[in-house]
Design an enzyme around this catalytic site. Structure first.
Site, short mmCIF file in Angstrom:
data_model
loop_
_atom_site.label_atom_id
_atom_site.label_comp_id
_atom_site.label_asym_id
_atom_site.label_seq_id
_atom_site.Cartn_x
_atom_site.Cartn_y
_atom_site.Cartn_z
N CYS A 117 -5.80 4.45 -9.00
CA CYS A 117 -6.43 3.66 -10.06
C CYS A 117 -7.78 3.07 -9.66
CB CYS A 117 -5.49 2.54 -10.49
SG CYS A 117 -3.86 3.16 -11.00
N HIS A 260 -9.45 -2.01 -14.64
CA HIS A 260 -8.51 -0.90 -14.75
C HIS A 260 -7.42 -1.30 -15.73
CE1 HIS A 260 -5.34 1.88 -14.01
NE2 HIS A 260 -4.62 1.03 -13.31
N ASN A 290 -1.71 3.19 -18.99
CA ASN A 290 -2.37 3.27 -17.69
C ASN A 290 -2.69 4.74 -17.40
OD1 ASN A 290 -3.00 3.43 -14.96
ND2 ASN A 290 -1.45 1.96 -14.33
#
Length: 335
Positions: A117, A260, A290
């Site tokens: 990420c 993020h 995500n």
């Protein structure tokens, strides 16, 4: 030893792509014991996109890249370097070369960066170093992940979180005066690697004793949600503040905070700790979940397309995740 900076870095354009297949919370609730209300209240996610049929990581990465290229005066052949940030490659040896071939960017050096990420942030910083040192002029940075193929769809703790997507940015050398990337901060805590990972398991059923000590397969995503939350809300504000302090900037000068897109609770907690109002937080988490390395460039591209970001705006980009790694870029948007 630090190389001397001879060039500025200009963010020319962005692009993004997501798969067509949309999986709502209602669909997820038919697979595991959950509900739309339960998922949304804990994550801020309503739906996610999942790659289907014969489509691959390179397909969505190339679409995002071409969309970015279309907004410039460049052709694929003008790209000097391609950096693909992904933790879900088509090939364990790397997939950037496949992206180079698909785009026809035959003059470009291409390599992968694996940092989950945080991948897009680290890839952007890496690209900026090559440009600032005068080695390359036009760099394509892509964040793309297909986490669906590494998700345990029977695990309620993780299957509700992840989606697939890609985002791209084209960086170009410029004068120091028109430099867009003002500063960055990167960090890693390898002691916590096992809090979020896809670990490799040895095959204990191999008949050959020698082979059983080497052969196996990668498992699925495992995550300690509480530890990842504590890590993110602690380390990310520190990273952002460190970056701002190094540039003699204050939190009040931030126009947009783009984190993020992991979980709404994390986004809200980080913004709260920095005393950044919610109206300054960019988020598309509700639509995509995500998407790992794709989340920041995907959200950035959509914010630019929606004319949310204006000339001269100061944008804080911050990624965090597996490794554990985290990093921040301070970006000044110029049309």
């Amino acid at each position: 030893m630090k190389s001397s900076i001879t060039q500025g870095v200009k963010l020319l354009a962005t692009g993004s792509a997501v798969p067509n297949l949309c999986i709502s919370n209602q669909v997820i609730s038919n697979i595991v014991n959950t509900s739309d209300e339960w998922i949304f209240s804990r994550t801020g996610i309503k739906e996610r996109r999942i790659l289907s049929n014969n489509n691959s990581l390179i397909d969505i990465a190339s679409i995002a890249s071409l969309k970015a290229l279309e907004k410039t005066n460049l052709n694929a052949i003008d790209i000097d370097l391609i950096i693909l940030a992904t933790s879900t490659p088509n090939d364990l040896f790397g997939s950037a070369s496949q992206l180079q071939a698909k785009l026809g960017a035959n003059n470009a050096v291409a390599f992968d960066i694996t940092a989950a990420c945080s991948g897009f942030i680290i890839a952007m910083v890496t690209a900026a170093q090559f440009i600032q040192n005068g080695n390359y002029s036009n760099v394509l940075v892509v964040g793309a992940d297909v986490l669906s193929k590494w998700t345990d769809w029977s695990d309620r703790r993780t299957c509700i979180l992840f989606g697939d997507g890609a985002g791209a940015a084209i960086l170009q050398s410029s004068s120091l005066i028109s430099n867009n990337i003002l500063g960055f901060h990167l960090n890693t805590n390898g002691q916590k690697f096992n809090q979020l990972n896809i670990h490799y398991e040895l095959d204990k059923h191999q008949e050959n004793v020698f082979m059983s000590s080497m052969q196996g397969k990668f498992n699925v995503i495992t995550m300690n949600g509480k530890e990842v939350y504590k890590f993110a809300v602690s380390k990310v504000p520190q990273s952002i503040q460190h970056c701002l302090d190094s540039l003699n900037l204050s939190v009040d000068q931030i126009d947009w905070l783009l984190l993020h897109q992991a979980n709404a609770r994390i986004l809200n907690a980080v913004a709260s700790r920095l005393m950044i109002p919610k109206k300054k937080v960019i988020s598309n988490l509700e639509k995509y979940g995500n998407t790992s390395a794709a989340s920041i460039p995907l959200a950035l591209d959509e914010a630019i397309q929606d004319y949310k970001i204006n000339h001269g705006d100061l944008i804080v980009l911050s990624g965090f995740g597996a490794g554990l790694t985290w990093g921040t870029i301070i970006l000044k948007w110029q049309v």
